[in-house]
Design a protein around this motif. Sequence first.
Motif, mmCIF file in Angstrom:
data_model
loop_
_atom_site.group_PDB
_atom_site.id
_atom_site.type_symbol
_atom_site.label_atom_id
_atom_site.label_comp_id
_atom_site.label_asym_id
_atom_site.label_seq_id
_atom_site.Cartn_x
_atom_site.Cartn_y
_atom_site.Cartn_z
ATOM 1 N N UNK A 108 1.318 -1.033 0.235
ATOM 2 C CA UNK A 108 0.199 0.410 -0.004
ATOM 3 C C UNK A 108 0.935 1.235 -0.149
ATOM 4 N N UNK A 109 1.831 0.920 1.265
ATOM 5 C CA UNK A 109 2.363 2.170 1.346
ATOM 6 C C UNK A 109 3.703 2.182 -0.590
ATOM 7 N N UNK A 115 4.538 3.826 -7.452
ATOM 8 C CA UNK A 115 5.235 2.652 -7.383
ATOM 9 C C UNK A 115 4.973 1.565 -7.374
ATOM 10 N N UNK A 116 4.704 1.251 -9.160
ATOM 11 C CA UNK A 116 4.305 0.636 -9.789
ATOM 12 C C UNK A 116 3.354 -0.847 -9.549
ATOM 13 N N UNK A 117 2.480 -1.443 -9.503
ATOM 14 C CA UNK A 117 2.588 -2.820 -8.930
ATOM 15 C C UNK A 117 3.430 -3.973 -9.215
ATOM 16 N N UNK A 118 3.415 -4.427 -8.060
ATOM 17 C CA UNK A 118 4.698 -5.584 -7.426
ATOM 18 C C UNK A 118 5.927 -5.284 -7.183
ATOM 19 N N UNK A 119 5.606 -3.890 -6.979
ATOM 20 C CA UNK A 119 7.057 -3.362 -6.542
ATOM 21 C C UNK A 119 8.051 -4.320 -5.658
ATOM 22 N N UNK A 120 9.079 -4.664 -5.499
ATOM 23 C CA UNK A 120 9.948 -5.657 -4.739
ATOM 24 C C UNK A 120 11.315 -4.604 -5.021
ATOM 25 N N UNK A 121 12.024 -5.346 -4.021
ATOM 26 C CA UNK A 121 12.938 -5.104 -3.784
ATOM 27 C C UNK A 121 14.631 -6.071 -4.627
ATOM 28 N N UNK A 181 17.820 9.070 -18.227
ATOM 29 C CA UNK A 181 16.874 8.502 -17.798
ATOM 30 C C UNK A 181 17.122 6.443 -16.988
ATOM 31 N N UNK A 182 17.687 6.882 -17.257
ATOM 32 C CA UNK A 182 17.933 4.885 -16.843
ATOM 33 C C UNK A 182 18.745 4.978 -15.102
ATOM 34 N N UNK A 183 20.115 6.045 -14.517
ATOM 35 C CA UNK A 183 20.599 6.361 -14.120
ATOM 36 C C UNK A 183 19.601 6.795 -12.341
ATOM 37 N N UNK A 184 18.357 7.691 -13.266
ATOM 38 C CA UNK A 184 16.990 7.812 -12.603
ATOM 39 C C UNK A 184 16.202 7.258 -11.996
ATOM 40 N N UNK A 185 16.372 6.652 -12.966
ATOM 41 C CA UNK A 185 15.097 5.418 -12.616
ATOM 42 C C UNK A 185 16.490 4.274 -11.782
ATOM 43 N N UNK A 186 17.578 4.479 -11.220
ATOM 44 C CA UNK A 186 18.241 3.430 -10.343
ATOM 45 C C UNK A 186 18.427 4.292 -9.218
ATOM 46 N N UNK A 187 18.076 5.452 -9.291
ATOM 47 C CA UNK A 187 18.476 6.184 -7.562
ATOM 48 C C UNK A 187 17.289 6.168 -7.585
ATOM 49 N N UNK A 188 15.898 6.292 -7.747
ATOM 50 C CA UNK A 188 14.494 6.014 -7.647
ATOM 51 C C UNK A 188 14.466 4.865 -6.999
ATOM 52 N N UNK A 189 14.751 3.905 -7.864
ATOM 53 C CA UNK A 189 14.353 1.962 -7.062
ATOM 54 C C UNK A 189 15.591 2.525 -5.963
ATOM 55 N N UNK A 190 17.500 2.441 -5.490
ATOM 56 C CA UNK A 190 17.533 2.522 -4.667
ATOM 57 C C UNK A 190 16.989 3.423 -3.246
ATOM 58 N N UNK A 191 16.620 4.682 -3.480
ATOM 59 C CA UNK A 191 15.942 5.860 -2.363
ATOM 60 C C UNK A 191 14.533 4.447 -2.486
ATOM 61 N N UNK A 192 13.715 4.139 -3.272
ATOM 62 C CA UNK A 192 12.679 3.716 -2.849
ATOM 63 C C UNK A 192 12.206 2.392 -1.974
ATOM 64 N N UNK A 193 13.834 1.573 -2.315
ATOM 65 C CA UNK A 193 14.139 0.294 -1.263
ATOM 66 C C UNK A 193 14.962 1.246 0.290
#
Length: 341
Positions: A108-109, A115-121, A181-193
């Motif tokens: 839910x958070x 974040x897209x459905x099914x987000x995972x570490x 775009x790809x670098x920012x996507x990686x940073x978003x994934x890392x920060x979200x984790x």
Amino acid sequence: MASFNLFNYLEPPNAFYEFQRIYSVGQWQKKQKWIADYLTAHQPDLIGFQEVFSPESLKALVAGLGYPYFYVVDQPKVTDGFIYSEPVVAIASRYPVAEVEPVSADTKLAADLGLKPGFSFSRKVLRARVDLPHIGFCDCYVVHFKSKRPLFEFLPESEGEQGKPLSGEKILLEQLKAQVAGGWGAAMQRGSEAALLFIDMLSRREASGFPMILMGDFNNSLAQEELSFLTTSELRFDVADESKPYLEKYRLYDAWDLFRAAATDQEKAGRERQPSHYYGARGSVLDYILLSREFDAGYQLSLFEVSDHATYDRHLINPVFDRDGESSDHGVLLVTLTLRE
């Protein structure tokens, strides 16, 4: 306690990432010896491992070195029966481990964060309840956050949409777009984790009251915004003085800062923080151990203080092939805790 990135720890004849990347028997024996030599020389009691492809091999290795408690909470991906990817984290301990489980992202958070459905570490986070001397149960987390590798890259084709060859400028432009775009996507994934993990840690701390230890390869500096909240000491709005003890209860402290705060001027003299990773000649700190206030000498009720903080980097700055040829691309971070008098 140590945070130890093993760098492609995979027993042959299996391959890591590509079919031809397989250690020879001699290379594997050299890698096993390098790991064993470090553990024998430095004797950490608690170890968080990253980049583990062969958990059973690592379990057998550390068991012979005095670590009866070893756990993982995931398995690497295997294709074609022998090509391994998506390595996992592990924990080894001399002290009893009462519970081990993966940390799951709050769906839910995650949705509330967009974040897209099914987000995972990108790699499952391991949480272990370790029974440490004097202090009792501690929640120890082992992480390997998303790397800086872009989420996607531009693969230039020989022709454009109308069948015309792509110019050098056009190829460069598309590569730049993909890098941004790809670098920012990686940073978003890392920060979200990091955010989802820290919120889970706060909830766990509220429910159990156990001290917290977070160790691993963060793949960026704590000073970067996507990770800086892990050691935040203030809220955005003004907080009354009587509320500050609650913040201190839930925050994490960089072990390096705790060492510097507890050390004498003589102990601090000439001590600079060592990089744990090098890209060319440029060093950076990517590996961390974060601790709750029970390990802060400045907290009146703490039982331990951080008496040493060291990064083993001989294999990075002065390698000898016969000794370090199959070591790691990271330094090994070792933090020593001493019982307060």
